[in-house]
Scaffold this active site. Structure first.
Site, PDB file in Angstrom:
ATOM      1  N   ASP A 342       0.977  -1.705  -0.038  1.00 41.00           N
ATOM      2  CA  ASP A 342      -0.255  -0.053   0.147  1.00 41.00           C
ATOM      3  C   ASP A 342       0.437   1.015  -0.457  1.00 41.00           C
ATOM      4  OD1 ASP A 342      -2.217   1.808  -0.288  1.00 41.00           O
ATOM      5  OD2 ASP A 342      -3.106   0.550   1.520  1.00 41.00           O
ATOM      6  N   GLU A 538     -10.578   6.558   3.720  1.00 40.04           N
ATOM      7  CA  GLU A 538      -9.790   6.219   4.917  1.00 40.04           C
ATOM      8  C   GLU A 538      -9.672   7.251   6.334  1.00 40.04           C
ATOM      9  OE1 GLU A 538      -5.838   5.217   2.845  1.00 40.04           O
ATOM     10  OE2 GLU A 538      -6.841   5.957   0.891  1.00 40.04           O
TER      11      GLU A 538
HETATM   12  C1  BGC Z   1      -5.131   2.889   0.074  1.00 36.64           C
HETATM   13  C2  BGC Z   1      -5.264   2.103  -1.153  1.00 36.64           C
HETATM   14  C3  BGC Z   1      -5.270   2.768  -2.252  1.00 36.64           C
HETATM   15  C4  BGC Z   1      -3.581   3.279  -2.205  1.00 36.64           C
HETATM   16  C5  BGC Z   1      -3.313   4.019  -3.220  1.00 36.64           C
HETATM   17  C6  BGC Z   1      -3.747   3.730   0.292  1.00 36.64           C
HETATM   18  O1  BGC Z   1      -4.067   5.114   0.844  1.00 36.64           O
HETATM   19  O2  BGC Z   1      -4.554   2.425   1.505  1.00 36.64           O
HETATM   20  O3  BGC Z   1      -6.743   1.334  -0.598  1.00 36.64           O
HETATM   21  O4  BGC Z   1      -5.096   1.610  -2.982  1.00 36.64           O
HETATM   22  O5  BGC Z   1      -3.801   4.228  -1.049  1.00 36.64           O
HETATM   23  O6  BGC Z   1      -4.314   5.142  -3.812  1.00 36.64           O
HETATM   24  C1  BGC Z   2      -3.230  10.058  -2.151  1.00 35.89           C
HETATM   25  C2  BGC Z   2      -4.349   8.208  -1.715  1.00 35.89           C
HETATM   26  C3  BGC Z   2      -3.651   7.709  -1.250  1.00 35.89           C
HETATM   27  C4  BGC Z   2      -3.685   8.695   0.353  1.00 35.89           C
HETATM   28  C5  BGC Z   2      -2.939   8.458   0.902  1.00 35.89           C
HETATM   29  C6  BGC Z   2      -3.234  10.741  -1.377  1.00 35.89           C
HETATM   30  O1  BGC Z   2      -2.254  11.957  -1.127  1.00 35.89           O
HETATM   31  O2  BGC Z   2      -3.871  10.655  -3.001  1.00 35.89           O
HETATM   32  O3  BGC Z   2      -4.248   7.957  -2.674  1.00 35.89           O
HETATM   33  O4  BGC Z   2      -4.927   6.929  -1.194  1.00 35.89           O
HETATM   34  O5  BGC Z   2      -2.420   9.728  -0.012  1.00 35.89           O
HETATM   35  O6  BGC Z   2      -2.313   8.236   2.608  1.00 35.89           O
END
Ligand code: BGC
Ligand code: BGC
Length: 661
Positions: A342, A538
């Protein structure tokens, strides 16, 4: 673990399951099972085996691997972010990258199908400049349609699909998502989430199909929708799927010390469970995902596991959990796809960056999502660290060869060596009427009717309809997070219909809309108050999450203005229906509930608010069932079906039904 090329299954899929079935019926099965000799015979006299589309994939992988330098191999294991390479795509060749991703909201300036396909093809052209011309994989979070792209069809988030209890619908939805994603360039989606959301305070609850692992397993037809049957990954209507987040992302404990601060109280936290509960709630969904649906990539979770009573004490981060990634997933379950880390996840491991890289690789991660994003460390640092680790023996060459073989095999299956550039033949279907019709049906099927006194719903007749509430006319709120931006935005506008638009289409009486219910309410009016959450994704969506959450801290309670609109309409209108637009249950005070004639949970329906209206007006019946338990108070969290003491407002599986008018 040494790389074992896929044998029978790959061979079968390549030759076509239909042909095999025909052969079996004709009694010639034995012949169909020995295809390698004929494939060999078709090899051209010149040119490397790996470029021969007729050679078995296992042979192509071995041949290509044998030609690669350490730099080629380490590069294959590296995934950078769009913004790291966009100004200078030649970096893709310099670094020999295996993959590039778009993070949430990371889009080309021209955020259209053409803009995306041109961007991905520009990066692909750069990748093909390397000596071995190995194509890149482009990955994106199509978690409810290709939501980053303006013009994509945006489907209900998974929690609504879970409410539909309709695995065929889920397969269709993800098939359309696969079409819209691949027609615009990316061949890989970071979906579906196989999370089993056990605590609704989690900001990713809506990415889960539900709190019961058997419901999640039932909805794994999502993988079939994305990938098609074995052997179909090279078609323009399929993408590589990712089962995430392995494992136990939905089981983390709420940490009150992190509430209303900078961190996340629950997302990326620690599973404090017994080994038996972990197996039942976290691991179980991965077994059919691998064995029945043949998912070809898996993403380890940010979360940690701390088995209670195991005598070890220390929580282990999933990105370093060799027992689970190599032992359980790859060896015991025979997962033969690739494991992708991730977002900067290995940087949460203890030690120096070099130690973090070694721990992740040695645990069994094959590809590393290492964007710069607000950090001094990025893809080139990963490459330097891993190269050094190999040179000094910290990471064995056998592990590198295993990782690269898995990555290459997936690329061969996707047909990227034959067709590296975007097949745009289906681009014209992106966001077309058929796709929107499916999104509308998906929204209608996911509605859950929780209260319906005096059969208020479905609404009929020509009485005036009075609509209020902050979520009635908002694409941003009904689409939620992972739409145009990572966190979504209440002011987003996407092609489709808001719930108000849908009500206007479906109602036979005149419609008045007053968001705050300040316009006069006719006493014969049917009131519909549409309320709910602001978008989030998230950890920022955790209950009492970080104060910096861009669309506000989440409370799982109605806002003061939504509550006031409910009070006004329910006091004055002839009937009062409340529709909740949210990624999870919201806390509804008993006295407020008693004022409502009917109550609907609409989840996050996506671009087609008309699907919500279809149920309100009886064009489609209410059939959805709760995929999670609905608590009376926030203090009841976590509350789940099967709990020893269980006194929810509405139990798991609850949902009233109506008839079509
Ligand atoms: C998320 C994932 C996601 C990745 C890419 C991460 O923060 O936990 O689910 O696929 O970002 O965007
Ligand atoms: C990105 C996401 C990612 C996240 C993780 C963001 O800045 O756009 O894709 O999942 O950071 O913390």
């Amino acid at each position: 673990m040494p790389y074992v090329p896929r044998t029978t299954r790959t061979t079968l899929s390549q030759r076509g399951l239909r042909a095999l079935l025909a052969a079996a019926c004709a009694g010639t099965l034995a012949v169909a099972l020995v295809p390698d000799a004929s494939a060999q015979a078709h090899q051209p006299q010149h040119g490397p085996t790996y470029l021969n589309p007729k050679a078995p994939i296992g042979q192509r992988v071995t041949d290509l691997l044998g030609r690669m330098t350490l730099a080629d191999k380490v590069g294959q294991m590296t995934q950078a972010e769009r913004s790291d390479v966009d100004a200078d795509p030649s970096l893709i060749a310099t670094w020999r990258l295996g993959s590039v991703l778009s993070g949430g909201g990371s889009v080309p300036t021209d955020n259209s199908v053409t803009g995306w396909a041109d961007m991905v093809d520009r990066y692909q052209a750069a990748a093909l400049q390397t000596p071995l011309h190995i194509p890149i994989l482009y990955g994106v979070d199509s978690v409810h349609g290709h939501g980053n792209m303006l013009g994509a069809t945006v489907f209900p988030h998974n929690i609504g699909l879970g409410a539909s209890r309709d695995p065929q619908l889920v397969e269709q939805v993800e098939h359309v998502t696969a079409i819209e994603t691949r027609a615009s360039g990316p061949q890989w989606v970071f979906a579906p989430c196989l999370c089993v959301a056990r605590d609704d305070r989690w900001g990713r609850t809506y990415e889960s199909f539900g709190e019961d692992p058997s419901l999640v397993a039932m909805m794994e037809t999502a993988i079939d929708g994305f990938q098609g049957a074995p052997g179909q990954l090279d078609r323009p209507d399929h993408v590589l799927a990712t089962a995430k987040h392995f494992a136990g992302d939905g089981l983390t404990s709420y940490d009150a010390t992190k509430a209303l601060g900078g961190g996340y109280p629950i997302d990326q936290g620690i599973d404090q469970v017994s080994q038996a509960d972990f197996a039942r709630l976290a691991l179980a969904p991965y077994i059919p995902a691998i064995k029945r649906h043949d998912v070809q990539s898996v993403m380890p979770s940010f979360s940690s596991v701390d088995f209670t009573n195991d005598g070890l004490g220390n929580p282990v981060k999933m990105s370093a959990d060799k027992d689970l990634i190599t032992g359980w997933l790859k060896q015991q379950q025979h997962f033969d796809g690739m494991v992708v880390s991730d977002w900067q996840a290995i940087r949460q491991l203890p030690g120096t960056y070099s130690e973090q890289v070694a721990a992740g690789v040695n645990a069994g991660i094959d590809m590393f999502m290492e964007p710069y994003s607000g950090s001094a460390v990025g893809a080139p640092d990963f490459i330097a660290a891993l190269t050094q680790n190999v040179k000094d023996g910290t990471v064995p060459m056998s592990r590198i060869n295993d990782a690269v073989s898995r990555i290459l095999r997936v690329k061969f299956e996707l047909g990227l060596f034959e067709h590296p550039y975007t097949n745009r033949s289906l681009a014209g279907t992106v966001g077309d009427a058929q796709h929107h019709a499916l999104a509308r049906r998906a929204a209608a099927e996911s509605q859950v009717l929780l209260k319906n006194s005096g059969s208020t719903l479905p609404l009929s007749g020509r009485q005036p309809v009075y609509v209020a509430g902050g979520s009635a006319d908002s694409f941003g709120k009904q689409a939620g997070g992972w739409t145009l931006q990572w966190q979504g935005d209440p002011n987003n506008v996407i092609p489709g219909t808001t719930i108000l638009d849908g009500i206007k289409q479906d109602s036979r009486g005149p419609v008045t809309y007053s968001e705050d219910a300040s316009a006069t309410i006719p006493s014969n009016a049917r009131g519909i108050v549409v309320v709910g959450e602001t978008p989030y994704a998230e950890g920022p969506g955790d209950y009492n999450g970080p104060t910096w959450a861009p669309n506000g801290v989440q409370t799982m309670a109605f806002s003061a203005s939504d509550q006031a609109a409910i009070e006004k309409v329910c006091a004055a209108a002839a009937s009062c229906t409340v529709v909740v637009v949210s990624g999870r249950p919201m806390i509804i005070p008993a006295d407020l509930l008693s004022k409502m004639d009917s109550l609907v949970e609409a989840w996050l329906p996506g671009s087609e608010g008309a699907g919500v209206a279809d149920d309100l007006f009886g064009r489609h019946a209410y059939t959805g069932k709760l995929p999670v338990t609905w608590p009376r108070t926030i203090d009841q969290e976590p509350i789940n079906v099967g709990d020893a003491s269980y006194d929810p407002l509405f139990p798991y599986g609850f949902g009233l039904t109506t008839r079509v008018r």
